[in-house]
Design a protein around this motif. Sequence first.
Motif, PDB file in Angstrom:
ATOM      1  N   PHE A  17      22.381  56.712  20.898  1.00  0.00           N
ATOM      2  CA  PHE A  17      23.451  57.325  20.117  1.00  0.00           C
ATOM      3  C   PHE A  17      24.666  56.411  20.004  1.00  0.00           C
ATOM      4  O   PHE A  17      25.349  56.404  18.980  1.00  0.00           O
ATOM      5  CB  PHE A  17      23.856  58.676  20.713  1.00  0.00           C
ATOM      6  N   ALA A  18      24.937  55.632  21.053  1.00  0.00           N
ATOM      7  CA  ALA A  18      26.061  54.704  21.003  1.00  0.00           C
ATOM      8  C   ALA A  18      25.810  53.590  19.999  1.00  0.00           C
ATOM      9  O   ALA A  18      26.741  53.144  19.317  1.00  0.00           O
ATOM     10  CB  ALA A  18      26.317  54.123  22.390  1.00  0.00           C
ATOM     11  N   LEU A  19      24.574  53.129  19.881  1.00  0.00           N
ATOM     12  CA  LEU A  19      24.256  52.110  18.873  1.00  0.00           C
ATOM     13  C   LEU A  19      24.471  52.654  17.464  1.00  0.00           C
ATOM     14  O   LEU A  19      25.009  51.947  16.592  1.00  0.00           O
ATOM     15  CB  LEU A  19      22.826  51.614  19.060  1.00  0.00           C
ATOM     16  N   VAL A  20      24.078  53.895  17.228  1.00  0.00           N
ATOM     17  CA  VAL A  20      24.332  54.510  15.923  1.00  0.00           C
ATOM     18  C   VAL A  20      25.832  54.660  15.696  1.00  0.00           C
ATOM     19  O   VAL A  20      26.340  54.387  14.601  1.00  0.00           O
ATOM     20  CB  VAL A  20      23.611  55.872  15.815  1.00  0.00           C
ATOM     21  N   SER A  21      26.554  55.057  16.724  1.00  0.00           N
ATOM     22  CA  SER A  21      28.015  55.190  16.615  1.00  0.00           C
ATOM     23  C   SER A  21      28.669  53.852  16.323  1.00  0.00           C
ATOM     24  O   SER A  21      29.603  53.769  15.523  1.00  0.00           O
ATOM     25  CB  SER A  21      28.601  55.765  17.900  1.00  0.00           C
ATOM     26  N   TYR A  22      28.189  52.806  16.978  1.00  0.00           N
ATOM     27  CA  TYR A  22      28.754  51.480  16.738  1.00  0.00           C
ATOM     28  C   TYR A  22      28.463  51.026  15.309  1.00  0.00           C
ATOM     29  O   TYR A  22      29.320  50.424  14.664  1.00  0.00           O
ATOM     30  CB  TYR A  22      28.205  50.466  17.745  1.00  0.00           C
ATOM     31  N   TRP A  23      27.268  51.320  14.811  1.00  0.00           N
ATOM     32  CA  TRP A  23      26.960  50.974  13.425  1.00  0.00           C
ATOM     33  C   TRP A  23      27.922  51.706  12.480  1.00  0.00           C
ATOM     34  O   TRP A  23      28.436  51.096  11.533  1.00  0.00           O
ATOM     35  CB  TRP A  23      25.509  51.331  13.095  1.00  0.00           C
ATOM     36  N   CYS A  24      28.162  52.980  12.739  1.00  0.00           N
ATOM     37  CA  CYS A  24      29.110  53.742  11.912  1.00  0.00           C
ATOM     38  C   CYS A  24      30.506  53.142  12.003  1.00  0.00           C
ATOM     39  O   CYS A  24      31.224  53.044  11.005  1.00  0.00           O
ATOM     40  CB  CYS A  24      29.138  55.203  12.337  1.00  0.00           C
ATOM     41  N   LEU A  32      37.043  44.827   4.704  1.00  0.00           N
ATOM     42  CA  LEU A  32      37.464  43.523   5.217  1.00  0.00           C
ATOM     43  C   LEU A  32      36.379  42.494   4.937  1.00  0.00           C
ATOM     44  O   LEU A  32      35.191  42.813   4.927  1.00  0.00           O
ATOM     45  CB  LEU A  32      37.726  43.605   6.723  1.00  0.00           C
ATOM     46  N   ARG A  33      36.793  41.265   4.717  1.00  0.00           N
ATOM     47  CA  ARG A  33      35.852  40.187   4.406  1.00  0.00           C
ATOM     48  C   ARG A  33      34.906  39.962   5.578  1.00  0.00           C
ATOM     49  O   ARG A  33      35.318  39.937   6.723  1.00  0.00           O
ATOM     50  CB  ARG A  33      36.629  38.906   4.115  1.00  0.00           C
ATOM     51  N   ARG A  34      33.607  39.800   5.288  1.00  0.00           N
ATOM     52  CA  ARG A  34      32.602  39.569   6.324  1.00  0.00           C
ATOM     53  C   ARG A  34      32.937  38.311   7.100  1.00  0.00           C
ATOM     54  O   ARG A  34      33.249  37.280   6.525  1.00  0.00           O
ATOM     55  CB  ARG A  34      31.223  39.403   5.716  1.00  0.00           C
ATOM     56  N   GLY A  35      32.868  38.409   8.418  1.00  0.00           N
ATOM     57  CA  GLY A  35      33.118  37.252   9.265  1.00  0.00           C
ATOM     58  C   GLY A  35      34.587  36.954   9.498  1.00  0.00           C
ATOM     59  O   GLY A  35      34.909  35.979  10.180  1.00  0.00           O
ATOM     60  N   SER A  36      35.492  37.771   8.953  1.00  0.00           N
ATOM     61  CA  SER A  36      36.916  37.496   9.161  1.00  0.00           C
ATOM     62  C   SER A  36      37.304  37.824  10.597  1.00  0.00           C
ATOM     63  O   SER A  36      36.657  38.618  11.278  1.00  0.00           O
ATOM     64  CB  SER A  36      37.772  38.305   8.182  1.00  0.00           C
ATOM     65  N   ASP A  37      38.353  37.196  11.052  1.00  0.00           N
ATOM     66  CA  ASP A  37      38.809  37.393  12.428  1.00  0.00           C
ATOM     67  C   ASP A  37      39.250  38.827  12.674  1.00  0.00           C
ATOM     68  O   ASP A  37      38.986  39.395  13.737  1.00  0.00           O
ATOM     69  CB  ASP A  37      39.951  36.435  12.758  1.00  0.00           C
ATOM     70  N   VAL A  38      39.901  39.436  11.699  1.00  0.00           N
ATOM     71  CA  VAL A  38      40.383  40.810  11.860  1.00  0.00           C
ATOM     72  C   VAL A  38      39.202  41.773  11.967  1.00  0.00           C
ATOM     73  O   VAL A  38      39.196  42.673  12.815  1.00  0.00           O
ATOM     74  CB  VAL A  38      41.311  41.189  10.681  1.00  0.00           C
ATOM     75  N   ARG A  39      38.196  41.555  11.134  1.00  0.00           N
ATOM     76  CA  ARG A  39      37.010  42.419  11.179  1.00  0.00           C
ATOM     77  C   ARG A  39      36.300  42.281  12.522  1.00  0.00           C
ATOM     78  O   ARG A  39      35.862  43.276  13.114  1.00  0.00           O
ATOM     79  CB  ARG A  39      36.078  42.069  10.028  1.00  0.00           C
ATOM     80  N   GLN A  40      36.175  41.057  13.019  1.00  0.00           N
ATOM     81  CA  GLN A  40      35.543  40.836  14.310  1.00  0.00           C
ATOM     82  C   GLN A  40      36.337  41.505  15.436  1.00  0.00           C
ATOM     83  O   GLN A  40      35.768  42.059  16.376  1.00  0.00           O
ATOM     84  CB  GLN A  40      35.399  39.337  14.588  1.00  0.00           C
ATOM     85  N   LEU A  41      37.660  41.477  15.326  1.00  0.00           N
ATOM     86  CA  LEU A  41      38.500  42.125  16.340  1.00  0.00           C
ATOM     87  C   LEU A  41      38.303  43.638  16.329  1.00  0.00           C
ATOM     88  O   LEU A  41      38.196  44.256  17.395  1.00  0.00           O
ATOM     89  CB  LEU A  41      39.965  41.778  16.103  1.00  0.00           C
ATOM     90  N   PHE A  42      38.209  44.230  15.143  1.00  0.00           N
ATOM     91  CA  PHE A  42      37.962  45.671  15.069  1.00  0.00           C
ATOM     92  C   PHE A  42      36.590  46.031  15.611  1.00  0.00           C
ATOM     93  O   PHE A  42      36.417  47.065  16.255  1.00  0.00           O
ATOM     94  CB  PHE A  42      38.116  46.176  13.630  1.00  0.00           C
ATOM     95  N   HIS A  43      35.607  45.184  15.361  1.00  0.00           N
ATOM     96  CA  HIS A  43      34.271  45.424  15.921  1.00  0.00           C
ATOM     97  C   HIS A  43      34.303  45.351  17.438  1.00  0.00           C
ATOM     98  O   HIS A  43      33.650  46.150  18.120  1.00  0.00           O
ATOM     99  CB  HIS A  43      33.271  44.416  15.367  1.00  0.00           C
ATOM    100  N   LEU A  44      35.073  44.413  17.971  1.00  0.00           N
ATOM    101  CA  LEU A  44      35.220  44.301  19.423  1.00  0.00           C
ATOM    102  C   LEU A  44      35.858  45.567  20.005  1.00  0.00           C
ATOM    103  O   LEU A  44      35.394  46.095  21.014  1.00  0.00           O
ATOM    104  CB  LEU A  44      36.062  43.077  19.780  1.00  0.00           C
ATOM    105  N   LEU A  45      36.909  46.055  19.368  1.00  0.00           N
ATOM    106  CA  LEU A  45      37.565  47.266  19.860  1.00  0.00           C
ATOM    107  C   LEU A  45      36.611  48.458  19.854  1.00  0.00           C
ATOM    108  O   LEU A  45      36.596  49.257  20.793  1.00  0.00           O
ATOM    109  CB  LEU A  45      38.804  47.571  19.018  1.00  0.00           C
ATOM    110  N   GLY A  46      35.815  48.578  18.814  1.00  0.00           N
ATOM    111  CA  GLY A  46      34.835  49.661  18.752  1.00  0.00           C
ATOM    112  C   GLY A  46      33.789  49.545  19.842  1.00  0.00           C
ATOM    113  O   GLY A  46      33.416  50.541  20.473  1.00  0.00           O
TER     114      GLY A  46
END
Length: 126
Positions: A17-24, A32-46
């Motif tokens: 369920f956490a993997l599905v949540s992370y995908w969401c 946000l542009r793919r591979g951008s630093d801001v997008r990567q930071l938001f993915h890290l926070l999630g």
Amino acid sequence: MEGIMEFSGYWLAYLGFALVSYWCWTQLFFWLRRGSDVRQLFHLLGAVLIFAPAPIEQGANYFAPAFVIVPFVAIGDGLEQAQYAIIWWVVALCIGALLLTLRQLQRWLSQRWSRPKEDANTAIGE
């Protein structure tokens, strides 16, 4: 750690369920542009919010997701008592930031090394 082994079936279900949540979570930042630093930071926070575990009480051997522990301990005993679980989030965030930094450094170095060397004549405009 015996709490993790004892409840391994539940942890496996939570992981699914956490993997599905992370995908969401990652799909929230489509703008946000793919591979951008801001997008990567938001993915890290999630990832830190969803996947970081914490002991159910200070010094306990049983773990639960930190996003469940922190609010319940803060409501029941106060925010000061929830500090031990927040520390798990901070440690996970530091580890994630270190990994993100290393990944970005690797990407930068691979881009720098993969650029073709310019000829001296083309560099001056001929």
